[in-house]
Design a protein around this motif. Structure first.
Motif, short mmCIF file in Angstrom:
data_model
loop_
_atom_site.label_atom_id
_atom_site.label_comp_id
_atom_site.label_asym_id
_atom_site.label_seq_id
_atom_site.Cartn_x
_atom_site.Cartn_y
_atom_site.Cartn_z
N ALA A 17 0.84 -1.20 0.00
CA ALA A 17 0.00 0.00 0.00
C ALA A 17 0.87 1.25 0.00
CB ALA A 17 -0.91 -0.01 1.22
N ASP A 18 0.37 2.31 -0.62
CA ASP A 18 1.13 3.57 -0.68
C ASP A 18 1.45 4.09 0.71
OD1 ASP A 18 1.09 3.51 -3.43
OD2 ASP A 18 -0.59 4.91 -3.63
N SER A 19 0.57 3.84 1.66
CA SER A 19 0.81 4.31 3.02
C SER A 19 2.03 3.64 3.63
CB SER A 19 -0.42 4.05 3.89
OG SER A 19 -0.73 2.67 3.92
N ALA A 22 5.31 5.04 2.23
CA ALA A 22 5.65 6.37 2.75
C ALA A 22 5.94 6.35 4.24
CB ALA A 22 4.51 7.35 2.45
N ASP A 23 5.88 5.17 4.86
CA ASP A 23 6.13 5.03 6.29
C ASP A 23 7.63 4.77 6.50
OD1 ASP A 23 6.53 3.84 8.88
OD2 ASP A 23 4.40 3.37 8.97
N ASP A 42 8.30 5.65 -1.36
CA ASP A 42 7.85 6.98 -1.71
C ASP A 42 9.06 7.87 -2.01
OD1 ASP A 42 5.28 8.89 -1.40
OD2 ASP A 42 7.05 9.94 -0.63
#
Length: 257
Positions: A17-19, A22-23, A42
């Protein structure tokens, strides 16, 4: 689940997932297991030095996916095993080597040149020589297109259009403002003066435009060139053995061409 998959197949992170991409904490765990997974992180994290260092420490080839100049940051280059320039480092041999390779630190580049340079550092014989790897240095150019072979610059003060920026005032050596051709020719001349040589690495797609210019400059400098060819994408340890053998035989033959 993703972490477990990444440990087996680094490309699995592409489907996270994109989340998660970016974590920062999560990405640090991922790249510690598979450095090449950096390419799917990201962009803000591909510009984060801590994340890039973690990735290239695991796999030096991941440096090509770093952004905002981190692909040529000295700390990142060292962590990737590409750059180990130490002011007081003493090499076993006095002869110097210049390496002619394609640029391998841009995202679209292959990793062959990086793998080759690291292979030289592991070879028992080739690691005895101080080697200039142009990929480990950020340079300018007096040619707006950088690698136009019809541009007159051949790395000399008389042909370079930015000769006033080519030498550090303190060290009188090439620096970050140098034209890349001047810097390369400078090291070619050092190799020639020390009875060294140039190794030119030709990948499957042939020589790069910059390498063709480097060939001309080597000819002008009357520098010995060992050229390697390959029909496959990866660097085999046996390749280094063949090069070592050829170099040894050249020295045993009193550097006869």
């Amino acid at each position: 689940v993703v972490l477990a998959a990444v440990k087996v197949h680094g490309n699995s992170f592409e489907y996270a997932a994109d989340s998660l991409k970016a974590d920062k904490g999560y990405v640090l765990e991922v790249v510690a297991k598979s450095g090449m997974a950096l390419q799917y992180a990201d962009e803000t994290l591909r510009s984060d030095k801590q994340v890039v260092l973690a990735a290239v420490t695991q796999d030096g080839r991941a440096l090509k996916f770093a952004l905002n100049g981190l692909n040529q940051d000295p700390d990142c280059l060292k962590a990737a095993g590409i750059f180990d320039e130490e002011k007081d480092k003493v090499y076993e041999r006095d002869e110097k080597v210049t390496l002619s390779v394609k640029f391998s630190l841009a995202q679209q580049s292959t990793t062959y040149a990086t793998d080759f340079a690291k292979g030289m550092k592991k070879d028992d014989y080739l690691k005895e020589f101080k080697t200039y790897n142009p990929n480990a240095w950020c340079k300018d150019s007096c040619d707006e297109n950088f690698t136009d072979i019809n541009h007159p610059c051949r790395g000399t003060s008389s042909t370079c259009g930015i000769h006033h920026k080519n030498l550090d005032p303190g060290t009188q050596r090439p620096c970050s403002t140098s034209c890349w051709r001047f810097a390369f020719r400078f090291h070619q001349e050092e190799s020639k003066e020390s009875r060294g040589f140039m190794i030119q690495v030709e990948e499957t797609a042939g020589l790069g435009d910059g390498q063709k210019i480097e060939t001309e400059m080597a000819r002008e400098a009357n520098l010995k060139v060992f050229r390697t060819y390959t029909n496959y994408e990866g660097v085999d340890g046996r390749d280094m053995g063949r090069i070592s053998k050829a170099v040894k035989e050249w020295y045993d033959g009193d550097c006869a061409n």
